[in-house]
Motif scaffolding. Structure first.
Motif, short mmCIF file in Angstrom:
data_model
loop_
_atom_site.label_atom_id
_atom_site.label_comp_id
_atom_site.label_asym_id
_atom_site.label_seq_id
_atom_site.Cartn_x
_atom_site.Cartn_y
_atom_site.Cartn_z
N TYR A 147 -75.30 -20.22 -40.53
CA TYR A 147 -75.85 -19.93 -41.77
C TYR A 147 -75.96 -21.12 -42.85
O TYR A 147 -77.11 -21.39 -43.36
N VAL B 94 -71.06 -10.90 -43.23
CA VAL B 94 -71.06 -10.99 -41.62
C VAL B 94 -70.06 -10.23 -40.92
O VAL B 94 -70.26 -9.70 -39.79
N PHE C 231 -77.70 -13.92 -49.89
CA PHE C 231 -79.22 -13.00 -49.59
C PHE C 231 -79.01 -11.57 -49.84
O PHE C 231 -77.97 -11.08 -49.35
N ILE D 157 -88.86 -9.17 -46.63
CA ILE D 157 -87.71 -9.90 -47.07
C ILE D 157 -87.71 -11.20 -46.57
O ILE D 157 -87.74 -12.26 -46.95
N ASP D 158 -87.48 -11.22 -44.80
CA ASP D 158 -87.23 -12.48 -44.22
C ASP D 158 -88.67 -13.05 -44.03
O ASP D 158 -89.57 -12.48 -43.86
N GLY E 198 -84.29 -6.71 -51.81
CA GLY E 198 -85.86 -7.02 -51.46
C GLY E 198 -86.71 -7.28 -52.57
O GLY E 198 -85.86 -7.53 -53.41
N GLN E 199 -87.72 -7.39 -52.23
CA GLN E 199 -88.63 -7.73 -53.50
C GLN E 199 -89.15 -6.77 -54.07
O GLN E 199 -90.09 -6.56 -55.06
N VAL F 146 -87.13 -18.67 -45.74
CA VAL F 146 -85.88 -17.85 -46.58
C VAL F 146 -85.79 -16.68 -45.74
O VAL F 146 -86.55 -15.70 -45.44
N ALA F 147 -84.45 -16.53 -45.37
CA ALA F 147 -84.04 -15.24 -44.63
C ALA F 147 -82.69 -15.09 -44.75
O ALA F 147 -81.73 -16.00 -45.29
N CYS F 148 -82.24 -13.88 -44.27
CA CYS F 148 -80.82 -13.73 -44.40
C CYS F 148 -79.79 -14.40 -43.53
O CYS F 148 -80.24 -15.19 -42.65
N THR F 149 -78.49 -14.01 -43.50
CA THR F 149 -77.60 -14.73 -42.32
C THR F 149 -78.01 -14.64 -41.10
O THR F 149 -78.01 -15.54 -40.35
N GLN G 83 -80.30 -8.91 -48.77
CA GLN G 83 -80.31 -8.03 -47.83
C GLN G 83 -78.71 -8.02 -47.20
O GLN G 83 -78.15 -7.00 -46.62
N ASP G 84 -77.99 -9.23 -47.11
CA ASP G 84 -76.68 -9.23 -46.79
C ASP G 84 -75.75 -8.44 -47.65
O ASP G 84 -74.71 -7.68 -47.10
#
Lengths: 147, 413
Positions: free
Chosen positions: A16, B409, B345, A41-42, B363-364, A63-66, B347-348
């Motif tokens: 990441y 994570v 991020f 979102i991703d 999110g948006q 642009v994306a999450c872990t 969402q994380d």
């Protein structure tokens, strides 16, 4: 083999924070998939160069999450220079792992870090978004060869 | 307002999420349901049972009474002048689509302009874009201020002779700022402009008086105010409801028709309600409105603002928490979390909070244009409602303190 969660977590964090092959190219001979419609979102794009049945290059950006970033990064390393048949077997095993089915962990190398993602059903899409893009492009290249 | 007593009305609050007591902070998306609403819905299925407006027997008459009483409840809830101004829909989205189609087809001329803004929900932009294609209707966007807020001055500056409709959210779903609708309507009407208001994020939280606002149309959804999903209200001033032809046709909306295509529609609101309506939803929505009226909108809003201020106070010394809407007087907190110099991020973060039993939105938030103003790809949103407590905020803040890339994570192991 029991997998050490600490090591697996570090694999995800490493990919990441330092994603591999995370740069798109404008060179000829690449297929491309923009994966933005599956989730809110991703938003990533995956490119691949497949020639003579060999996956010569895979790269991505976005642009994306872990989980999306790390799983796509690991995939690009895993399939590079593999034949289409080898890549398909890796992809097949990866999806089996995500679905919590039996799979060949030797084939997946660092990608085994995502073996637990299936427990968070809403994040399965994150772990598969880049892989779906590649699977799709492999199918396209095979269809072209049949024409 | 006795929150602990209110909490007893919501059976779902006793469930767990990921083995932890539920901390539900996604009320901007939908709200939980009190027992009285669940009972009202069940009563339709277990006792009332019949269709509305079509039977000659006691059960049907009882349904009619409950259904039309619900309309009066909704009328009073937003202080509409006539009950004929209340048409039931499947929710805000359907209402906005119907209004966009009707006004575009029946009122607008080619190349007219619809004025909206970049913080709108998709459901107040896309219907206008799509409906407007045939007539080349242009969408223009009111400039937001540095906080992402709509000011009256910006609306004044954006208005020109081509503008025929202003379509805005009463309260924005991402940041929670209230738009100055009353002032906007006054100015708009001086210039013959129609004002359409998306009340999805305001109706559950603040007192709504459509006569005072003087808007031409106002829509909202029941599920965001403790009511059932799949039902909502399209309010239109009677002069509009009388002249507009509906988008949908079928049973119950027509009075007479023949095979040559001659059609006499029923009067408003029934002409807008073709086919069997979500009767249990309409009845459940009325029960939710009665429930909220008893608590009082002023109390509801004060409680939400109190929780937000409590949240802001608790995070003000935490450098890792970036709040985007501290000045919005509502129960919406929009934020991101920093860890080791990098933004996590959204969402994380939401995924980590989920593992603690805390539900927030990442999110948006469907306002896909807003990142251009906030300069971030996404945000987390915690939105409060009547059953939330300071303890809920404590748990959220504790979770945010512990939100690190490692912990985000770790939820996968």
């Amino acid at each position: 083999m029991a997998l050490d969660p600490t090591i697996l977590r570090d694999i995800i964090m490493d990919h990441y924070e330092y994603p591999r092959n995370k740069e798109l190219t404008e060179k000829d001979g690449y297929m491309s998939r923009h994966m933005a419609s599956d989730s809110c979102i991703d938003d990533i794009t995956v490119q691949s160069k497949i020639e003579n049945g060999i996956i010569e290059d895979v790269r991505f950006d976005g642009v994306a999450c872990t989980i999306s970033t790390a799983s796509t990064s690991i995939m690009t390393e895993l399939v590079k220079d593999k034949s289409i048949d080898e890549a398909k077997e890796i992809i097949d095993n990866y999806f089996k792992m995500i679905d919590q089915q039996e799979y060949d962990e030797d084939l997946l190398e660092e990608a085994v870090a995502f073996s637990g993602v299936g427990k968070q059903a809403n994040r399965i899409n994150c772990a598969t978004i880049g892989w779906k893009a590649l699977r799709d492009m492999i199918n396209e290249s095979e269809e072209k060869d049949h024409e | 307002m006795d929150v602990s007593k209110i909490r007893e009305d919501f059976p779902i609050l006793s469930r767990k999420m990921n083995g932890k007591p539920l901390v539900y902070l996604d009320n901007g998306a939908t709200t939980l349901k009190p027992q009285c609403v669940i009972d009202a819905v069940c009563n339709y299925y277990s006792y009332l049972g019949a269709n509305a407006h079509r039977g000659d027997y006691q059960m049907s008459a009882q349904v009619d009474e409950a259904f039309e009483n619900a309309r009066i409840t909704a009328q009073k809830f937003i202080n509409a002048k006539y009950k004929e101004e209340i048409a039931f829909t499947s929710g805000s989205t359907m209402g906005l689509n119907e209004i966009a189609i009707m006004l575009t087809q029946q009122v607008l001329n080619p190349n007219d302009v619809v004025l909206t803004c970049e913080s709108e929900h998709a459901s107040n932009i896309l219907p206008w874009q799509q409906a407007g294609k045939a007539k080349n209707i242009q969408l223009e966007y009111i400039e937001l201020d540095h906080e992402g807020k709509i000011t009256f001055e910006a609306v004044q500056n954006a208005i020109h002779d081509g503008v025929k409709i202003i379509a805005l959210a009463h309260v924005s779903n991402v940041l929670g700022f209230e738009a100055p609708i009353e002032e906007i309507c006054k100015l708009a009407h001086e210039k013959g402009i129609i004002v359409v208001v998306d009340g999805a994020q305001s109706t559950p939280h603040i007192d709504i008086d459509v006569q005072k606002l003087d808007c031409d149309f106002f829509v909202f959804s029941a599920h965001k105010l403790c009511g059932p999903t799949g039902v909502g209200v399209m309010y239109g001033k009677k002069k509009w409801m009388d002249i507009l032809e509906p988008v949908f046709f079928g049973g119950e909306s027509n009075a007479r028709f023949n095979k040559c295509g001659n059609l006499i529609l029923k009067e408003t609101p029934l002409k807008f309600e073709s086919g069997t309506q979500p009767i249990e939803g309409v009845i459940g929505m009325a029960a939710a409105m009665d429930y909220l009226q008893k608590i009082g909108k002023d109390n509801i809003h004060a409680h939400e603002v109190m929780l937000k201020e409590y949240f802001l106070e608790k995070v003000k010394d935490l450098d890792k928490v970036i709040v985007y809407n501290a000045n919005a007087k509502s129960g919406i907190c929009t934020f991101n979390i920093m860890d080791k110099g990098k933004m996590l991020f959204a969402q994380d973060v939401a995924g980590y909070l989920d593992s603690l039993g805390i539900a927030v939105r990442s999110g948006q938030h469907c306002a896909k244009l807003l990142p251009d103003i906030l300069h971030t790809a996404g945000t987390c949103r915690a939105s409060f409602y009547i059953y939330n407590t300071k303890e809920d905020v404590d748990k959220l803040v504790e979770g945010l303190k512990n939100a690190t890339i490692e912990n985000c994570v770790n939820i996968f192991f």
